[in-house]
Design a protein around this motif. Structure first.
Motif, PDB file in Angstrom:
ATOM      1  N   GLY A  88       0.805  -1.219   0.000  1.00 20.12           N
ATOM      2  CA  GLY A  88       0.000   0.000   0.000  1.00 20.12           C
ATOM      3  C   GLY A  88       0.831   1.260   0.000  1.00 20.12           C
ATOM      4  N   LYS A  89       2.135   1.129  -0.082  1.00 20.78           N
ATOM      5  CA  LYS A  89       3.010   2.305  -0.106  1.00 20.78           C
ATOM      6  C   LYS A  89       3.062   2.880  -1.516  1.00 20.78           C
ATOM      7  CE  LYS A  89       5.898   0.768   3.749  1.00 20.78           C
ATOM      8  NZ  LYS A  89       7.292   0.474   4.199  1.00 20.78           N
ATOM      9  N   GLU A  90       3.702   4.028  -1.639  1.00 19.58           N
ATOM     10  CA  GLU A  90       3.798   4.693  -2.934  1.00 19.58           C
ATOM     11  C   GLU A  90       5.244   5.094  -3.220  1.00 19.58           C
ATOM     12  OE1 GLU A  90       1.065   7.915  -3.154  1.00 19.58           O
ATOM     13  OE2 GLU A  90      -0.711   6.635  -2.958  1.00 19.58           O
ATOM     14  N   LEU A  91       6.073   4.076  -3.367  1.00 17.53           N
ATOM     15  CA  LEU A  91       7.460   4.358  -3.712  1.00 17.53           C
ATOM     16  C   LEU A  91       7.539   4.944  -5.117  1.00 17.53           C
ATOM     17  CD1 LEU A  91       9.333   1.192  -2.356  1.00 17.53           C
ATOM     18  CD2 LEU A  91       9.016   3.407  -1.244  1.00 17.53           C
ATOM     19  N   THR A  92       8.483   5.834  -5.334  1.00 21.58           N
ATOM     20  CA  THR A  92       8.618   6.507  -6.626  1.00 21.58           C
ATOM     21  C   THR A  92       9.258   5.584  -7.647  1.00 21.58           C
ATOM     22  OG1 THR A  92       8.914   8.622  -5.478  1.00 21.58           O
ATOM     23  CG2 THR A  92       9.577   8.520  -7.801  1.00 21.58           C
ATOM     24  N   TYR A  93       8.666   5.547  -8.850  1.00 18.74           N
ATOM     25  CA  TYR A  93       9.221   4.729  -9.919  1.00 18.74           C
ATOM     26  C   TYR A  93      10.450   5.403 -10.514  1.00 18.74           C
ATOM     27  CZ  TYR A  93       4.842   2.133  -9.777  1.00 18.74           C
ATOM     28  OH  TYR A  93       3.778   1.374  -9.370  1.00 18.74           O
ATOM     29  N   ALA A  94      11.389   4.580 -10.971  1.00 17.67           N
ATOM     30  CA  ALA A  94      12.595   5.105 -11.606  1.00 17.67           C
ATOM     31  C   ALA A  94      12.246   5.662 -12.977  1.00 17.67           C
ATOM     32  CB  ALA A  94      13.641   4.000 -11.744  1.00 17.67           C
ATOM     33  N   LYS A  95      12.854   6.760 -13.345  1.00 13.41           N
ATOM     34  CA  LYS A  95      12.640   7.323 -14.669  1.00 13.41           C
ATOM     35  C   LYS A  95      13.182   6.365 -15.726  1.00 13.41           C
ATOM     36  CE  LYS A  95      12.788  12.175 -13.248  1.00 13.41           C
ATOM     37  NZ  LYS A  95      13.472  13.483 -13.443  1.00 13.41           N
ATOM     38  N   ILE A  96      12.400   6.199 -16.786  1.00 12.58           N
ATOM     39  CA  ILE A  96      12.719   5.173 -17.773  1.00 12.58           C
ATOM     40  C   ILE A  96      14.064   5.397 -18.437  1.00 12.58           C
ATOM     41  CG2 ILE A  96      11.973   4.121 -19.943  1.00 12.58           C
ATOM     42  CD1 ILE A  96      10.314   3.331 -17.570  1.00 12.58           C
ATOM     43  N   ILE A  97      14.381   6.626 -18.805  1.00 11.34           N
ATOM     44  CA  ILE A  97      15.585   6.857 -19.604  1.00 11.34           C
ATOM     45  C   ILE A  97      16.669   7.599 -18.831  1.00 11.34           C
ATOM     46  CG2 ILE A  97      14.339   6.826 -21.785  1.00 11.34           C
ATOM     47  CD1 ILE A  97      14.432   9.857 -21.790  1.00 11.34           C
ATOM     48  N   SER A  98      16.597   7.608 -17.500  1.00 12.39           N
ATOM     49  CA  SER A  98      17.670   8.222 -16.726  1.00 12.39           C
ATOM     50  C   SER A  98      18.750   7.178 -16.498  1.00 12.39           C
ATOM     51  CB  SER A  98      17.139   8.745 -15.390  1.00 12.39           C
ATOM     52  OG  SER A  98      16.683   7.682 -14.591  1.00 12.39           O
ATOM     53  N   GLY A  99      20.003   7.578 -16.696  1.00  6.66           N
ATOM     54  CA  GLY A  99      21.101   6.645 -16.521  1.00  6.66           C
ATOM     55  C   GLY A  99      21.435   5.945 -17.830  1.00  6.66           C
ATOM     56  N   THR A 100      22.691   5.552 -17.962  1.00 11.32           N
ATOM     57  CA  THR A 100      23.172   4.968 -19.212  1.00 11.32           C
ATOM     58  C   THR A 100      22.461   3.669 -19.549  1.00 11.32           C
ATOM     59  OG1 THR A 100      25.352   5.955 -18.882  1.00 11.32           O
ATOM     60  CG2 THR A 100      25.203   4.110 -20.419  1.00 11.32           C
ATOM     61  N   TYR A 101      22.366   2.753 -18.580  1.00 13.48           N
ATOM     62  CA  TYR A 101      21.784   1.451 -18.875  1.00 13.48           C
ATOM     63  C   TYR A 101      20.270   1.513 -19.024  1.00 13.48           C
ATOM     64  CZ  TYR A 101      26.129  -1.094 -18.574  1.00 13.48           C
ATOM     65  OH  TYR A 101      27.394  -1.570 -18.843  1.00 13.48           O
ATOM     66  N   ARG A 102      19.611   2.460 -18.363  1.00 15.10           N
ATOM     67  CA  ARG A 102      18.173   2.627 -18.588  1.00 15.10           C
ATOM     68  C   ARG A 102      17.922   3.149 -19.998  1.00 15.10           C
ATOM     69  NH1 ARG A 102      16.817   5.342 -12.721  1.00 15.10           N
ATOM     70  NH2 ARG A 102      16.997   3.417 -11.510  1.00 15.10           N
ATOM     71  N   LYS A 103      18.753   4.060 -20.456  1.00 15.13           N
ATOM     72  CA  LYS A 103      18.620   4.567 -21.813  1.00 15.13           C
ATOM     73  C   LYS A 103      18.911   3.457 -22.825  1.00 15.13           C
ATOM     74  CE  LYS A 103      18.346   7.582 -25.227  1.00 15.13           C
ATOM     75  NZ  LYS A 103      19.329   8.685 -25.331  1.00 15.13           N
ATOM     76  N   LEU A 104      19.949   2.670 -22.569  1.00 11.00           N
ATOM     77  CA  LEU A 104      20.288   1.569 -23.464  1.00 11.00           C
ATOM     78  C   LEU A 104      19.146   0.556 -23.532  1.00 11.00           C
ATOM     79  CD1 LEU A 104      22.362   0.166 -25.265  1.00 11.00           C
ATOM     80  CD2 LEU A 104      23.306  -0.915 -23.206  1.00 11.00           C
ATOM     81  N   THR A 105      18.534   0.267 -22.396  1.00 11.33           N
ATOM     82  CA  THR A 105      17.402  -0.661 -22.353  1.00 11.33           C
ATOM     83  C   THR A 105      16.240  -0.134 -23.180  1.00 11.33           C
ATOM     84  OG1 THR A 105      18.042  -1.368 -20.122  1.00 11.33           O
ATOM     85  CG2 THR A 105      15.799  -1.886 -20.836  1.00 11.33           C
ATOM     86  N   ALA A 106      15.936   1.159 -23.019  1.00 10.54           N
ATOM     87  CA  ALA A 106      14.836   1.767 -23.771  1.00 10.54           C
ATOM     88  C   ALA A 106      15.128   1.759 -25.270  1.00 10.54           C
ATOM     89  CB  ALA A 106      14.595   3.192 -23.287  1.00 10.54           C
ATOM     90  N   LEU A 107      16.374   2.007 -25.654  1.00 15.50           N
ATOM     91  CA  LEU A 107      16.752   2.002 -27.067  1.00 15.50           C
ATOM     92  C   LEU A 107      16.544   0.613 -27.684  1.00 15.50           C
ATOM     93  CD1 LEU A 107      20.046   4.112 -26.954  1.00 15.50           C
ATOM     94  CD2 LEU A 107      17.890   4.807 -28.012  1.00 15.50           C
ATOM     95  N   ILE A 108      16.967  -0.414 -26.962  1.00 15.59           N
ATOM     96  CA  ILE A 108      16.818  -1.780 -27.464  1.00 15.59           C
ATOM     97  C   ILE A 108      15.344  -2.139 -27.621  1.00 15.59           C
ATOM     98  CG2 ILE A 108      17.181  -4.214 -26.885  1.00 15.59           C
ATOM     99  CD1 ILE A 108      19.830  -3.408 -25.616  1.00 15.59           C
ATOM    100  N   MET A 109      14.511  -1.699 -26.675  1.00 14.27           N
ATOM    101  CA  MET A 109      13.080  -1.971 -26.769  1.00 14.27           C
ATOM    102  C   MET A 109      12.472  -1.298 -28.001  1.00 14.27           C
ATOM    103  SD  MET A 109      12.069  -1.634 -22.730  1.00 14.27           S
ATOM    104  CE  MET A 109      10.320  -1.929 -23.000  1.00 14.27           C
ATOM    105  N   VAL A 110      12.902  -0.066 -28.280  1.00 12.32           N
ATOM    106  CA  VAL A 110      12.410   0.651 -29.455  1.00 12.32           C
ATOM    107  C   VAL A 110      12.863  -0.052 -30.738  1.00 12.32           C
ATOM    108  CG1 VAL A 110      12.609   2.796 -30.778  1.00 12.32           C
ATOM    109  CG2 VAL A 110      12.249   2.882 -28.306  1.00 12.32           C
TER     110      VAL A 110
END
Length: 284
Positions: free
Chosen positions: A85-107
């Motif tokens: 029931g908590k509301e922890l903040t989600y990580a921004k999808i494209i912040s950080g090198t590996y998050r951006k790389l992950t998003a690029l591969i998905m695209v």
């Protein structure tokens, strides 16, 4: 297909998969020369790609682990929030090198899947053609020659690469399902034209192939349960996959070390020779 043929094709797959020449085109051409058949559709090619993909995972294991963490990170937060029931903040999808790389591969994966799915029957038909592989290899050579003499070589890395760049590379990867069109050759060329640095263009081209190969493998897995698949044939296919994986691992190491030094024109000249040879052999 005999065991010897499977070993030969496994070696060819391992060598050509991680060079800017068409592994599929070479496989189709050599199978024609060996008098082989393609009764199980593209299953054997997918098995060989699975072997080289395992080699790829071993080389980039550190990067893949971090990509996997980024893929499941927000999912874990979502489940934790629902459970507590908590509301922890989600990580921004494209912040950080590996998050951006992950998003690029998905695209990049989106157009690859769409093109591959829509063109599956056409790919099977074209692969059975005696001249399509040779023409595709020649076309790959033309593309590599244009890229080499254009001297395109940017400096973009993960953070600078746009989703539009990733989309174009995904489209090229989708088109490379046709025999003769090199996946690495097309995606790397697209990356260079989009301004990616050569080393990153090679690395990203390799990483973005993993989801496509995994998806193609599961689509073709149904062939193992078909009445045409025997125990001996299944063993032969697995042996070819292992040989392709071992050979591919060695070639990946070689390619990554020389990615900034090797001139694409040499692969273009080789593609011209291979394409002409395959076309000539089918008319003799």
């Amino acid at each position: 297909m005999s065991v010897i043929h499977a070993i030969i094709l496994g070696i060819i797959q391992g060598i050509t998969e991680f060079l800017p020449v068409s592994s599929f085109g070479h496989l189709c051409g050599v199978q024609d020369l060996l008098g082989g058949t393609r009764g199980s559709g593209v299953l054997f090619e997918v098995m060989l790609h699975l072997g080289t993909m395992i080699a790829l995972i071993l080389v980039f294991l550190k990067d893949i682990k971090k990509i996997g963490i980024e893929l499941i990170g927000n999912a874990n937060i979502f489940l934790y929030n629902r459970r507590t029931g908590k509301e922890l903040t989600y990580a921004k999808i494209i912040s950080g090198t590996y998050r951006k790389l992950t998003a690029l591969i998905m695209v990049s994966t989106i157009p690859t899947v769409l093109i591959g799915y829509q063109c599956k029957r056409l790919v099977v038909r074209s692969a059975s053609s005696h001249m399509f592989s040779g023409i595709g290899i020649l076309l790959t050579g033309v593309i590599l020659l244009v890229v080499d003499y254009s001297n395109v070589n940017g400096s973009k890395g993960t953070k600078e690469t746009s989703f539009g760049d990733a989309m174009w590379m995904g489209i090229c990867q989708g088109l490379s399902v046709f025999p003769g069109l090199s996946r690495l050759g097309l995606t790397m060329s697209a990356g260079l034209f989009c301004g990616l640095g050569r080393k990153f263009a090679v690395k990203y081209s390799l990483l973005m192939s993993i989801p496509a190969v995994v998806g193609a493998f599961f689509v073709e897995m149904g062939e193992f349960t078909s009445v045409h698949m025997t125990v001996g044939q299944g063993f032969t296919y697995v042996l070819g996959m292992i040989v392709a994986g071992i050979t591919g691992y060695l070639v990946i190491r070689f390619m990554l070390k020389l990615s900034n030094q090797v001139r694409l024109r040499y692969f273009a000249f080789y593609s011209f020779a291979a394409g002409i040879l395959i076309l000539a052999a089918n008319y003799i």
